[in-house]
Each structure stands twice: as C-alpha cells, then as structure tokens.
Design a protein around this motif. Structure first.
Motif, PDB file in Angstrom:
ATOM      1  N   GLN A   1     -10.751   9.564   3.372  1.00 37.62           N
ATOM      2  CA  GLN A   1      -9.508   9.862   2.621  1.00 37.62           C
ATOM      3  C   GLN A   1      -9.172  11.344   2.554  1.00 37.62           C
ATOM      4  O   GLN A   1      -8.018  11.714   2.690  1.00 37.62           O
ATOM      5  CB  GLN A   1      -9.524   9.261   1.208  1.00 37.62           C
TER       6      GLN A   1
ATOM      7  N   ASP B   1     -10.105   6.300   7.417  1.00 36.40           N
ATOM      8  CA  ASP B   1      -8.747   6.350   6.847  1.00 36.40           C
ATOM      9  C   ASP B   1      -8.612   7.694   6.144  1.00 36.40           C
ATOM     10  O   ASP B   1      -9.557   8.141   5.472  1.00 36.40           O
ATOM     11  CB  ASP B   1      -8.544   5.271   5.771  1.00 36.40           C
TER      12      ASP B   1
ATOM     13  N   VAL C   1       0.827  -1.206   0.000  1.00 36.29           N
ATOM     14  CA  VAL C   1       0.000   0.000   0.000  1.00 36.29           C
ATOM     15  C   VAL C   1       0.866   1.263   0.000  1.00 36.29           C
ATOM     16  O   VAL C   1       0.549   2.249  -0.654  1.00 36.29           O
ATOM     17  CB  VAL C   1      -0.993  -0.041   1.182  1.00 36.29           C
ATOM     18  N   ARG C   2       1.966   1.212   0.752  1.00 33.10           N
ATOM     19  CA  ARG C   2       2.920   2.333   0.734  1.00 33.10           C
ATOM     20  C   ARG C   2       4.318   1.781   0.468  1.00 33.10           C
ATOM     21  O   ARG C   2       4.599   0.613   0.766  1.00 33.10           O
ATOM     22  CB  ARG C   2       2.897   3.071   2.085  1.00 33.10           C
TER      23      ARG C   2
ATOM     24  N   ALA D   1      -2.461   8.335   6.772  1.00 32.84           N
ATOM     25  CA  ALA D   1      -1.281   7.894   6.007  1.00 32.84           C
ATOM     26  C   ALA D   1      -0.752   9.058   5.176  1.00 32.84           C
ATOM     27  O   ALA D   1      -1.520   9.902   4.719  1.00 32.84           O
ATOM     28  CB  ALA D   1      -1.676   6.750   5.075  1.00 32.84           C
ATOM     29  N   ARG D   2       0.568   9.075   5.006  1.00 35.78           N
ATOM     30  CA  ARG D   2       1.166  10.060   4.104  1.00 35.78           C
ATOM     31  C   ARG D   2       1.155   9.479   2.701  1.00 35.78           C
ATOM     32  O   ARG D   2       1.521   8.306   2.520  1.00 35.78           O
ATOM     33  CB  ARG D   2       2.614  10.337   4.531  1.00 35.78           C
TER      34      ARG D   2
ATOM     35  N   ARG E   1       2.409   4.968  -5.877  1.00 31.85           N
ATOM     36  CA  ARG E   1       2.590   3.552  -6.167  1.00 31.85           C
ATOM     37  C   ARG E   1       2.676   3.348  -7.676  1.00 31.85           C
ATOM     38  O   ARG E   1       1.700   3.629  -8.398  1.00 31.85           O
ATOM     39  CB  ARG E   1       1.429   2.705  -5.603  1.00 31.85           C
TER      40      ARG E   1
ATOM     41  N   TYR F   1      -5.007   6.431  -6.198  1.00 32.58           N
ATOM     42  CA  TYR F   1      -3.742   6.232  -5.479  1.00 32.58           C
ATOM     43  C   TYR F   1      -3.463   4.767  -5.147  1.00 32.58           C
ATOM     44  O   TYR F   1      -2.391   4.422  -4.681  1.00 32.58           O
ATOM     45  CB  TYR F   1      -3.785   7.009  -4.141  1.00 32.58           C
TER      46      TYR F   1
ATOM     47  N   SER G   1       1.860   7.997  -0.702  1.00 30.37           N
ATOM     48  CA  SER G   1       3.032   7.317  -1.240  1.00 30.37           C
ATOM     49  C   SER G   1       2.705   6.915  -2.681  1.00 30.37           C
ATOM     50  O   SER G   1       1.766   6.144  -2.916  1.00 30.37           O
ATOM     51  CB  SER G   1       3.305   6.075  -0.365  1.00 30.37           C
TER      52      SER G   1
ATOM     53  N   PRO H   1     -13.911   4.938   5.554  1.00 28.57           N
ATOM     54  CA  PRO H   1     -12.792   5.778   5.092  1.00 28.57           C
ATOM     55  C   PRO H   1     -13.259   6.975   4.272  1.00 28.57           C
ATOM     56  O   PRO H   1     -14.054   6.823   3.351  1.00 28.57           O
ATOM     57  CB  PRO H   1     -11.968   4.828   4.220  1.00 28.57           C
TER      58      PRO H   1
ATOM     59  N   ILE I   1      -5.688  10.131   3.812  1.00 33.40           N
ATOM     60  CA  ILE I   1      -4.362  10.294   3.201  1.00 33.40           C
ATOM     61  C   ILE I   1      -4.027  11.781   3.219  1.00 33.40           C
ATOM     62  O   ILE I   1      -4.834  12.596   2.745  1.00 33.40           O
ATOM     63  CB  ILE I   1      -4.350   9.782   1.747  1.00 33.40           C
TER      64      ILE I   1
ATOM     65  N   ARG J   1     -12.776   9.323  -5.755  1.00 34.52           N
ATOM     66  CA  ARG J   1     -13.555   8.611  -4.749  1.00 34.52           C
ATOM     67  C   ARG J   1     -15.055   8.607  -5.083  1.00 34.52           C
ATOM     68  O   ARG J   1     -15.791   7.782  -4.580  1.00 34.52           O
ATOM     69  CB  ARG J   1     -13.324   9.237  -3.366  1.00 34.52           C
TER      70      ARG J   1
ATOM     71  N   ASN K   1     -17.414   1.330   2.179  1.00 37.62           N
ATOM     72  CA  ASN K   1     -17.131   2.560   1.447  1.00 37.62           C
ATOM     73  C   ASN K   1     -18.367   3.453   1.412  1.00 37.62           C
ATOM     74  O   ASN K   1     -19.490   2.963   1.438  1.00 37.62           O
ATOM     75  CB  ASN K   1     -16.639   2.234   0.036  1.00 37.62           C
TER      76      ASN K   1
ATOM     77  N   GLN L   1     -12.443  -5.618   1.030  1.00 40.94           N
ATOM     78  CA  GLN L   1     -12.038  -4.234   0.729  1.00 40.94           C
ATOM     79  C   GLN L   1     -13.236  -3.315   0.708  1.00 40.94           C
ATOM     80  O   GLN L   1     -13.140  -2.144   1.019  1.00 40.94           O
ATOM     81  CB  GLN L   1     -11.288  -4.161  -0.610  1.00 40.94           C
TER      82      GLN L   1
HETATM   83  N1  SAM Z   1     -10.664  -0.710   0.894  1.00 41.22           N
HETATM   84  C1  SAM Z   1     -10.345   0.154   1.947  1.00 41.22           C
HETATM   85  C2  SAM Z   1     -10.745   1.569   1.577  1.00 41.22           C
HETATM   86  O1  SAM Z   1     -11.271   1.807   0.530  1.00 41.22           O
HETATM   87  O2  SAM Z   1     -10.557   2.446   2.379  1.00 41.22           O
HETATM   88  C3  SAM Z   1      -8.906   0.016   2.390  1.00 41.22           C
HETATM   89  C4  SAM Z   1      -7.865   0.149   1.358  1.00 41.22           C
HETATM   90  S1  SAM Z   1      -6.158   0.256   1.727  1.00 41.22           S
HETATM   91  C5  SAM Z   1      -5.647  -1.370   1.980  1.00 41.22           C
HETATM   92  C6  SAM Z   1      -6.069   0.937   3.323  1.00 41.22           C
HETATM   93  C7  SAM Z   1      -5.736   2.393   3.331  1.00 41.22           C
HETATM   94  O3  SAM Z   1      -4.433   2.638   2.869  1.00 41.22           O
HETATM   95  C8  SAM Z   1      -6.599   3.287   2.462  1.00 41.22           C
HETATM   96  O4  SAM Z   1      -7.835   3.546   3.025  1.00 41.22           O
HETATM   97  C9  SAM Z   1      -5.753   4.525   2.323  1.00 41.22           C
HETATM   98  O5  SAM Z   1      -6.019   5.447   3.357  1.00 41.22           O
HETATM   99  C10 SAM Z   1      -4.330   3.982   2.472  1.00 41.22           C
HETATM  100  N2  SAM Z   1      -3.626   4.046   1.182  1.00 41.22           N
HETATM  101  C11 SAM Z   1      -3.900   3.366   0.057  1.00 41.22           C
HETATM  102  N3  SAM Z   1      -3.060   3.723  -0.933  1.00 41.22           N
HETATM  103  C12 SAM Z   1      -2.220   4.647  -0.414  1.00 41.22           C
HETATM  104  C13 SAM Z   1      -1.121   5.399  -0.945  1.00 41.22           C
HETATM  105  N4  SAM Z   1      -0.744   5.267  -2.209  1.00 41.22           N
HETATM  106  N5  SAM Z   1      -0.479   6.241  -0.101  1.00 41.22           N
HETATM  107  C14 SAM Z   1      -0.871   6.382   1.171  1.00 41.22           C
HETATM  108  N6  SAM Z   1      -1.898   5.703   1.723  1.00 41.22           N
HETATM  109  C15 SAM Z   1      -2.566   4.849   0.945  1.00 41.22           C
END
Ligand code: SAM
Ligand code: SF4
Length: 383
Positions: free
Chosen positions: A268, A306, A49-50, A337-338, A342, A136, A340, A266, A308, A280, A241, A174
């Motif tokens: 975001q 969650d 994820v990061r 989360a900061r 991908r 992201y 990142s 979440p 970002i 989103r 979601n 998810q």
């Molecule tokens: N399906 C869930 C959702 O939609 O929120 C969880 C997805 S992910 C496994 C968990 C979290 O990681 C996300 O909700 C997001 O906040 C964070 N995340 C995903 N991609 C990211 C990225 N590229 N940089 C930082 N945080 C990220």
C-alpha cells in the motif's frame, strides 16, 4: 426458458461469487445469455473499492434506461448484489432507481455449485469479509466481518474439482493467512459512528483481530490437505497480508512444491508516516524484513503487490519512499490505485483528500512504469 445476464465489476472475489450466482440461476432452470439486451434478468455484481467502480454501475444502468426508452422493449428485471450493498436499501433505491431487487451477499454464500469458464484452473473461496481496519477501505463495511469457510467444505469442493480435471486451485479471501483464526470482531458501524470517541487512535490495529496460532496455523493445514488431493498440481492464494505471514507459512511454501512461487503481498505505501495513517500496522522496515525472510527460504519467489498513491497527506518524500521500496523489492506486478475517499471509512472521516488529481495521476504513472512496464519479462499470469 428465462435468461440471465450477469455483469461483474471489480475483483476476483466478485468474479468467484458470480460463478456461484450463475450456478444458482442454472439450477433454477435459467439459461445464461451473453447479451444483456436479450436477458429477462440482469444481475449486477458491484464493486465499491473506488468511486469510479460505483460510477461504472451507474453508467450501465443509464445505458439500460436509455435503451428501454428508445427501443420500447420491456425492461429486464435488475438485481443488484456485491459491494454496493454497503449502502442501505433505501439509499440504493434512490441512487439506482432502475434496480428492482437486492440480492444480499449472505444469500450468495459458498455452497452453490460454481459454473466456471476455465476448465483447469479454479477459484475457491476460503473466507469472506475482513476483520481489518485499514482506514481507506470499504470492504469490511460491504462484505462484513471475516468468516472462514469450514475446511471439510473446501476440501470436498477441491476433490470434486480434481475429479473434473482441474489441476490448479486458487484460494481466495481478503486475508487468507488468518483463515480459521478470526475472533468475533468489533462491530464496525458502532465503532465508526461513535463520533465523540472516534479518532485515529481508537481504531484497533489489524493484527489484534486474530487469535495468534499456538500450533500450526489453519491456513498451513489447509494448504497441506489440498496438496494431498490427487490431480492437484498447483496451489495459489490471494490475498496475504504482511502482519500475519507466519514463519510456518513461509516454511510450508519452501517445502511444498505444489505451492506457487508467486506471492501477492500488498504493501500500500513505502512511507511509515502514510502506513500509520492507513492503520496497516507494519513499517516499511518490517515489510522489507519479511520480504527478505521469504526470499531467503524460497529463493525462486516472485512478489506482487497493491499500492495506493495520493493518500491524504502524501508528500513528495512519502511517495519517494514508496518508489524506493518498489525498486528494492523488484515486484513482478503492482496494482497501483489512486486514493478514492469512500464515505463511511475512517480516512474519509478523519483526513481530507488533499492530493490533487493531477499529482495522483503523475505518481500512478511513475509507479506503473517502474513496477509494471520496466519488467515485462517473467510476469506472473495471475491474479
Ligand atoms: N484484502 C486485500 C488487501 O488487504 O490488500 C485487498 C483489498 S481491496 C479489495 C484491493 C485493493 O484496493 C487494496 O489492496 C487497495 O490497494 C485498493 N483500495 C482499497 N481501498 C481503496 C481506496 N479507498 N482508494 C484506492 N484504492 C483502494
Ligand atoms: Fe481492506 Fe485492509 Fe481488509 Fe484488505 S485487509 S480488505 S485493505 S480492510
């Protein structure tokens, strides 16, 4: 007897997969060891994820190499699975030469008996993969398109758990709301690799990837069926979601005392501009309206989220909008989360990672303080 050590990185979905991987090893006559230096086989269940999550896998393997060189011990067999499988096998072998074998996620599956450490509360997967297109996110690449597990299989597993004395069931996917509603799904790589046509407008809106239920959504039916199982006292679910949190689901939570009052939803970002760049598919107003609707029907509800920070182009005002939303909702917990970048994702291709690391860190600290440290009371225990 041969021994196995399983190292799990990342989220609850990986932890749940590791319970099934261990089940498979024990069924084949292995014993589990808590010390990797003593293991014949090491399974690394990875997260992508990061970037920092992938760096931790690399760090573990470097330690392993160093240990083998210095101690003169035989190298254990290293098996890699989980979200780093978004890399092609050849790329993985180059990136992580210590890896001997790849375990495809399709082979982990749902059906191997899970070996759980907790004896009263169990994680039960109800779907895998994701049909959404958050710009992201690597999950749809690493885990593939969304696939729901047949309801009879889930019910059977929960019945067995109840017989074993489990009282809490945590449903995992998810996006659990869309359970049983996924359409075929668009091939991601084709969509994202078609560079000539690729732009933000060509990415489908998340909510379009599901069949809108005409009757009761399958997830609501699943919740009802699980509630009927003798011995089950509490049901939680992760993750929901905002775009398909149907009214019937809200009513079910309100009327079913076995469903936990903690909802992880979440958001975001609290900025409409950033939410659009993230694809989103909802606005901050729509999110807040949903929160109010749920609070009105479920007065004792508590929310988690969650977020970002530092998404490309996030200006001070965008961040202030997020701070404002967080204060308005009063989350009990927020995983901040900061951003990142991908490789392979839409945001990586379309936007530059232009928020400096120092600003990301400052924003992370501010939100963590407001959402998590200022309200330590009454914090839910999961996830
Ligand atoms: N399906 C869930 C959702 O939609 O929120 C969880 C997805 S992910 C496994 C968990 C979290 O990681 C996300 O909700 C997001 O906040 C964070 N995340 C995903 N991609 C990211 C990225 N590229 N940089 C930082 N945080 C990220
Ligand atoms: Fe990633 Fe969005 Fe799917 Fe969650 S819903 S796993 S953030 S693509």
């Amino acid at each position: 007897m041969p021994s196995v050590f399983i190292k799990t990185f990342g989220c609850q979905a990986n932890k749940s997969d590791s319970e099934r991987i261990l089940g498979d090893y024990l069924a084949r006559g292995y014993v589990e060891t808590a010390k990797w230096r003593e293991a014949d086989e090491i399974v690394l269940n990875t997260c992508s994820v990061r970037q920092s999550a992938e760096d931790r896998v690399r760090g573990f393997l470097l330690n392993l190499s160093k240990y083998v060189t210095e101690s003169g011990e035989n190298k254990p067999k290293v098996i890699l699975t989980g979200c780093m499988l978004h890399f092609k096998e050849k790329e993985l072998k180059e990136l992580l030469p210590e890896v001997d074998e790849i375990l495809p996620l399709s082979e982990v599956g749902f059906n191997q008996k899970a070996i759980r450490k907790d004896k009263t509360s169990a994680w039960v997967p109800i779907s895998t993969g994701c049909n959404s297109f958050c710009t992201y996110c690597i999950v749809p690449f690493s885990r593939g398109r969304e696939k729901s597990r047949p309801m009879p299989e889930i019910i059977n597993e929960v019945k067995k758990l109840a017989e074993e004395g489990y009282t809490t069931i945590n449903l995992l996917g998810q996006n659990v709301n869309s359970y049983g509603l996924e359409k075929t799904g668009i091939t991601l790589r084709k969509l994202y690799l078609n560079k000539d046509n690729f732009n933000a407008a060509s990415i489908p809106v998340n909510s379009t990837q599901y069949e809108k239920p005409k009757d009761t959504p399958p997830f609501v039916i699943l919740l009802r069926e699980i509630s009927k199982i003798k011995g089950i006292e509490k049901i939680t679910f992760f993750t929901s979601n905002p775009w398909d949190f149907w009214d019937e689901l809200i009513d079910e939570i309100a009327n079913n005392p076995k469903i936990d009052r903690f909802i992880h939803l979440p958001v975001q970002s609290g900025s409409n501009r950033i939410l659009k760049l993230m694809n989103r598919g909802y606005t901050r107003e729509a999110y807040l309206t949903l929160i109010e609707k749920i609070k009105a029907k479920v007065p004792d509800v508590v929310f988690g989220t969650d977020i970002i920070v530092g998404f490309p182009g996030e200006a001070d005002q965008d961040f202030q909008d997020t701070v404002d939303l967080v204060k308005k909702v009063g989350f009990k917990i927020a995983f901040v989360a900061r951003y990142s970048p991908r490789p392979g994702t839409a945001s990586y291709k379309l936007y530059s990672d232009d928020v400096p690391a120092k600003i990301k860190k400052e924003r992370w600290e501010i939100l963590d303080q407001i959402a998590n440290k200022d309200n330590l009371d009454n914090r839910p225990l999961v996830p």
